[in-house]
Scaffold this motif. Structure first.
Motif, PDB file in Angstrom:
ATOM      1  N   ARG A  56     -11.384  55.176 -13.565  1.00  0.00           N
ATOM      2  CA  ARG A  56     -10.151  54.396 -13.640  1.00  0.00           C
ATOM      3  C   ARG A  56      -9.985  53.538 -12.397  1.00  0.00           C
ATOM      4  NH1 ARG A  56      -5.064  54.789 -11.865  1.00  0.00           N
ATOM      5  NH2 ARG A  56      -5.389  56.804 -10.906  1.00  0.00           N
TER       6      ARG A  56
ATOM      7  N   TRP B 146      -9.593  43.467 -14.029  1.00  0.00           N
ATOM      8  CA  TRP B 146      -9.263  44.601 -13.180  1.00  0.00           C
ATOM      9  C   TRP B 146      -8.431  44.146 -12.003  1.00  0.00           C
ATOM     10  CZ3 TRP B 146     -15.154  45.780 -12.720  1.00  0.00           C
ATOM     11  CH2 TRP B 146     -15.638  46.266 -13.941  1.00  0.00           C
TER      12      TRP B 146
ATOM     13  N   HIS C  70      -8.544  49.689 -13.143  1.00  0.00           N
ATOM     14  CA  HIS C  70      -8.110  49.202 -14.448  1.00  0.00           C
ATOM     15  C   HIS C  70      -6.589  49.136 -14.435  1.00  0.00           C
ATOM     16  CE1 HIS C  70     -11.990  49.549 -16.523  1.00  0.00           C
ATOM     17  NE2 HIS C  70     -12.180  50.622 -15.798  1.00  0.00           N
TER      18      HIS C  70
ATOM     19  N   TYR D 188      -7.722  53.337 -20.273  1.00  0.00           N
ATOM     20  CA  TYR D 188      -8.718  52.557 -19.553  1.00  0.00           C
ATOM     21  C   TYR D 188     -10.083  52.575 -20.195  1.00  0.00           C
ATOM     22  CZ  TYR D 188     -11.043  56.535 -17.309  1.00  0.00           C
ATOM     23  OH  TYR D 188     -11.752  57.661 -17.067  1.00  0.00           O
TER      24      TYR D 188
ATOM     25  N   ILE E 184     -10.967  49.642 -22.717  1.00  0.00           N
ATOM     26  CA  ILE E 184     -11.107  48.256 -22.235  1.00  0.00           C
ATOM     27  C   ILE E 184     -12.556  47.829 -22.310  1.00  0.00           C
ATOM     28  CG2 ILE E 184     -10.858  46.755 -20.217  1.00  0.00           C
ATOM     29  CD1 ILE E 184      -8.463  48.424 -19.433  1.00  0.00           C
TER      30      ILE E 184
END
Length: 80
Positions: free
Chosen positions: A32, A56, A70, A77, A80
């Protein structure tokens, strides 16, 4: 037991670009948030561009230390 909320630490000192950005991109597949140490003079610009390209968040934390994460919640996350 590892803390899942803790950022992944990456040491890219001594690596010339594009290696710090490649290491960051790979780590961001599963993490993350990462904190990367990279001392190549253009690493900050490369990491900022990588973050912008992928949506990001990017921040410089001081000399040669950068944070990427993220922007989505911790549970979203990976989508994505």
């Amino acid at each position: 037991m590892a803390n899942e909320d803790a950022p992944v630490a990456i040491n890219a000192r001594g690596m010339k670009c594009p290696w710090p950005a490649l290491r960051a991109a790979r780590a961001m597949r599963d993490a993350r948030e990462i904190v990367i140490e990279a001392d190549d003079p253009i690493a900050g610009a490369e990491l900022a561009a990588l973050a912008a390209q992928n949506g990001w968040d990017f921040s410089a934390m001081g000399q040669d230390r950068y944070r990427l994460n993220h922007p989505a919640s911790a549970q979203e996350y990976r989508k994505i």
